[in-house]
Write a protein that holds these residues in place. Structure first.
Motif, PDB file in Angstrom:
ATOM      1  N   ARG A 125     -27.157 -12.316  14.460  1.00  0.00           N
ATOM      2  CA  ARG A 125     -27.428 -13.762  14.456  1.00  0.00           C
ATOM      3  C   ARG A 125     -25.906 -14.614  14.803  1.00  0.00           C
ATOM      4  O   ARG A 125     -25.249 -15.354  15.396  1.00  0.00           O
ATOM      5  N   GLU A 126     -24.724 -13.587  14.644  1.00  0.00           N
ATOM      6  CA  GLU A 126     -23.766 -14.261  14.242  1.00  0.00           C
ATOM      7  C   GLU A 126     -22.984 -14.398  15.717  1.00  0.00           C
ATOM      8  O   GLU A 126     -22.678 -15.329  16.649  1.00  0.00           O
ATOM      9  N   GLU A 129     -26.070 -17.383  17.678  1.00  0.00           N
ATOM     10  CA  GLU A 129     -25.209 -18.399  17.364  1.00  0.00           C
ATOM     11  C   GLU A 129     -23.944 -19.174  18.706  1.00  0.00           C
ATOM     12  O   GLU A 129     -23.419 -20.220  18.383  1.00  0.00           O
ATOM     13  N   HIS A 130     -22.642 -17.878  18.314  1.00  0.00           N
ATOM     14  CA  HIS A 130     -21.372 -17.435  19.585  1.00  0.00           C
ATOM     15  C   HIS A 130     -21.908 -18.519  20.284  1.00  0.00           C
ATOM     16  O   HIS A 130     -21.148 -19.442  20.950  1.00  0.00           O
ATOM     17  N   GLU A 132     -24.867 -19.921  21.828  1.00  0.00           N
ATOM     18  CA  GLU A 132     -24.886 -21.054  21.166  1.00  0.00           C
ATOM     19  C   GLU A 132     -24.299 -22.566  21.277  1.00  0.00           C
ATOM     20  O   GLU A 132     -24.179 -23.267  22.405  1.00  0.00           O
ATOM     21  N   ARG A 133     -22.968 -21.813  20.246  1.00  0.00           N
ATOM     22  CA  ARG A 133     -22.072 -23.435  20.146  1.00  0.00           C
ATOM     23  C   ARG A 133     -20.899 -23.501  20.959  1.00  0.00           C
ATOM     24  O   ARG A 133     -20.146 -24.340  21.336  1.00  0.00           O
ATOM     25  N   HIS A 134     -20.682 -21.782  21.655  1.00  0.00           N
ATOM     26  CA  HIS A 134     -19.323 -21.670  22.442  1.00  0.00           C
ATOM     27  C   HIS A 134     -19.757 -21.680  24.561  1.00  0.00           C
ATOM     28  O   HIS A 134     -19.143 -21.589  25.004  1.00  0.00           O
TER      29      HIS A 134
END
Length: 157
Positions: A125-126, A129-130, A132-134
């Motif tokens: 998940r980390e 999410e990374h 998706e964000r960056h």
């Protein structure tokens, strides 16, 4: 002289179910979980996959949303995973994913792990999410923009 670190490719893909797993809408998907998982395990470059007592990962929580299921595996290389994903019988199910799953903007992340490491859903998940964000980086990337295997363990994100 120390032997070089060997890395393997971790991948996570998540999906949000359009209906409960025991619904008629998902019956064909559920009926093919075991055969598709067996195909993955028999594929060149396959190393490991997350599984529950039933042999798949559908009961393993990924997030607070019970409609999201996770697939988490480790492969020898991007090429090996790409071969299974896009050039095996798995492709027939990939083409039909909208029948069973809601559309998600980013649902797949790849990243390098040291050989023998087995990522957890929280770790996956980390990375997702990374991404998706960056956007794509050494920490998390996609098939569209893969990053090369690191040369040493300090290079892992």
């Amino acid at each position: 002289m120390n032997a070089p670190h060997i890395f393997q490719l971790a991948q996570v893909n998540i999906t949000r179910l359009r209906a409960p797993l025991d619904s008629p809408m998902l019956a064909e998907f559920v009926a093919n979980l075991d055969p598709v998982n067996a195909l993955a395990e028999a594929s060149a470059g396959f190393i490991w996959r997350l599984r529950d007592e039933g042999g798949n990962a559908t009961s393993i929580p990924y997030s607070d949303d019970p409609a999201i299921i996770v697939n988490l595996s480790v492969w020898e290389s991007v090429e090996a995973l790409r071969e299974f994903t896009y050039r095996s019988h798995h492709t027939q199910f990939l083409k039909r994913r909208r029948e069973w799953f809601e559309r998600m903007d980013i649902a797949v992340a790849l990243w390098w792990v040291e050989a023998g490491h087995r990522p957890t859903p929280a770790e996956a998940r980390e990375h997702l999410e990374h991404l998706e964000r960056h956007g794509p980086s050494e920490t998390a990337f996609s098939f569209a923009k893969p990053f090369a295997m690191p040369l040493e363990s300090g290079a892992l994100g």
